[in-house]
Scaffold this active site. Sequence first.
Site, PDB file in Angstrom:
ATOM      1  CB  ALA A 139      -0.899   0.001   1.232  1.00  0.00           C
ATOM      2  CE  LYS A 140      -0.911   7.139  -2.894  1.00  0.00           C
ATOM      3  NZ  LYS A 140      -0.398   6.297  -3.967  1.00  0.00           N
ATOM      4  NE  ARG A 141       0.068   0.401   5.708  1.00  0.00           N
ATOM      5  CZ  ARG A 141       0.592  -0.780   5.998  1.00  0.00           C
ATOM      6  NH1 ARG A 141       1.796  -0.844   6.529  1.00  0.00           N
ATOM      7  NH2 ARG A 141      -0.068  -1.888   5.756  1.00  0.00           N
ATOM      8  CG  HIS A 142       4.257  -1.127   2.252  1.00  0.00           C
ATOM      9  ND1 HIS A 142       2.969  -1.557   2.044  1.00  0.00           N
ATOM     10  CD2 HIS A 142       4.659  -1.688   3.411  1.00  0.00           C
ATOM     11  CE1 HIS A 142       2.617  -2.355   3.036  1.00  0.00           C
ATOM     12  NE2 HIS A 142       3.613  -2.450   3.884  1.00  0.00           N
ATOM     13  N   GLY A 143       5.520   2.847   0.179  1.00  0.00           N
ATOM     14  CA  GLY A 143       6.280   3.587  -0.833  1.00  0.00           C
ATOM     15  C   GLY A 143       5.417   3.792  -2.061  1.00  0.00           C
TER      16      GLY A 143
END
Length: 490
Positions: free
Chosen positions: A254-258
């Site tokens: 998801a977004k929070r991973h990159g």
Amino acid sequence: MSIRVRYAPSPTGKQHIGGIRTALFDYFFARANNGTFILRIEDTDRERFHKDALQDIYDSFHWLGITWDEGPDKGGPFGPYLQSMRKDLYQNYALELIEKGAAYYCYCTPERLDSLRNEQQKRKKGETGYDRHCRDLTETERKSLEEKGTAKVIRLKIPLEGEVLFHDELLGDIKTMNKDINPDPVLLKSDGFPTYHLAHVVDDHLMEITHILRAQEWLSSAPLHILMFQAFGWKLPKFYHLPLVLGNDGHKLAKRHGSTSITEFREKGYLPEAIMNYVSLLGWSYDDSRVFFSKEDLEQLFSLEKLNKAPAVFDFKKLEWFNGQYIRKKSGKEIISLVKPYLKKAGFIHEPATEEEEKIIKGMIPLIHERLHVLSDVTELAGFLFHDPVLKDKNEFIPKRLDREKTLQVLEACAALLSDFDSRTDTENEESFRNKALELQVKLGDFLLPLRIALTGSRVSPPLFESIRLLGVEKTKERVKQALSFLSQE
Ligand code: GLU
Ligand code: ZN
């Protein structure tokens, strides 16, 4: 049997790397088997529809060099390939299911469904989802609701008993009790648009899709899709629910991973070859050792037998490594045109670049080529060639083993050495700097660090002497002078 596969994105946002993987597998599978690859746009959810998203699909695949044989922009014998243009067709199929007793009208208002949901949430335990309120309406009840002009949807009648059995080519036989299927999903909404469930089943049948490759998040809906295929009396395609793509913490990527969208990767300066190569290895492998695959390789070598079941972990470092490898394979000329947009965007060069700028760019490529992981690194690595470094922190200049006094002394010595820099060869320069460091009793690294920072503003830079030559000794001296006065300020 000729193979027909489809990538069926919903244009609700930017193309996610997971979707790209599905599309690549579809594409390579089709190419490797002389099959047909279809792009079908699933845009029936009008609330989530995003018109830029459609363009993003085209741009992303164009950039990757992936083409389809049939699609909205291409046409084909089974079009249109934009589901919103097939709206009426789905209505007829929904009616067919009603006639067959496999679906029914539901007149429940959004308010009723809301309060049902609230109650269920309050109770926590027990049934969830639609309570099948309209499943057994009498004809009279139905007529009176119709007469009042009540809005309605069409729902699938999931059998109350029994089970659905289907075979996933990757995961094996999957058995689901009908009572465990989310009760009676909507097939046709009150706005006349079909839901994904109805639309894709109808289209996969009409478009003669032979293999469905899709994200594993659809696995839980597969039983109800099977029920629909059965109700229509249609032949089942082969199903492949592809392994999940996880972040390095084991959660769904998801977004929070990159970055997760192609657009973001592209903007950062990833090459299409690298993305394609790396993404193809998320859940697929050729053998235990080979890692490099070009598009042409994959068009020949890809096979569904080599898909993995286990989730794939998206490793950003690994992708960056791949990217560095592919950057290295480019010629200097190619790198020039690839990095120019980044220099332009940073305001370092004009459009078109001036002669002077062209000269700098040409000169800097050998220095930075091997050091680029992503193309956008160029602004950090080569920024000093286009503007004076910003001096903000005195401590930056001071090597760990030295203090400010000594650092000033070192920089003064460098300034002196720069005077004859151009008249010496690189080897001679090395020797002079080394000797001077020895004389001042500092390590060569410590001796050169303040100069490097004065020149580039950064502790990491391309090779120092070559950078000096590229920037010019006069400018370098000027920067050292500025650094000296900055460092000696109280
Ligand atoms: N429109 C669906 C999605 O974007 C397609 C799923 C499928 O391939 O069946 O996830
Ligand atoms: Zn109802």
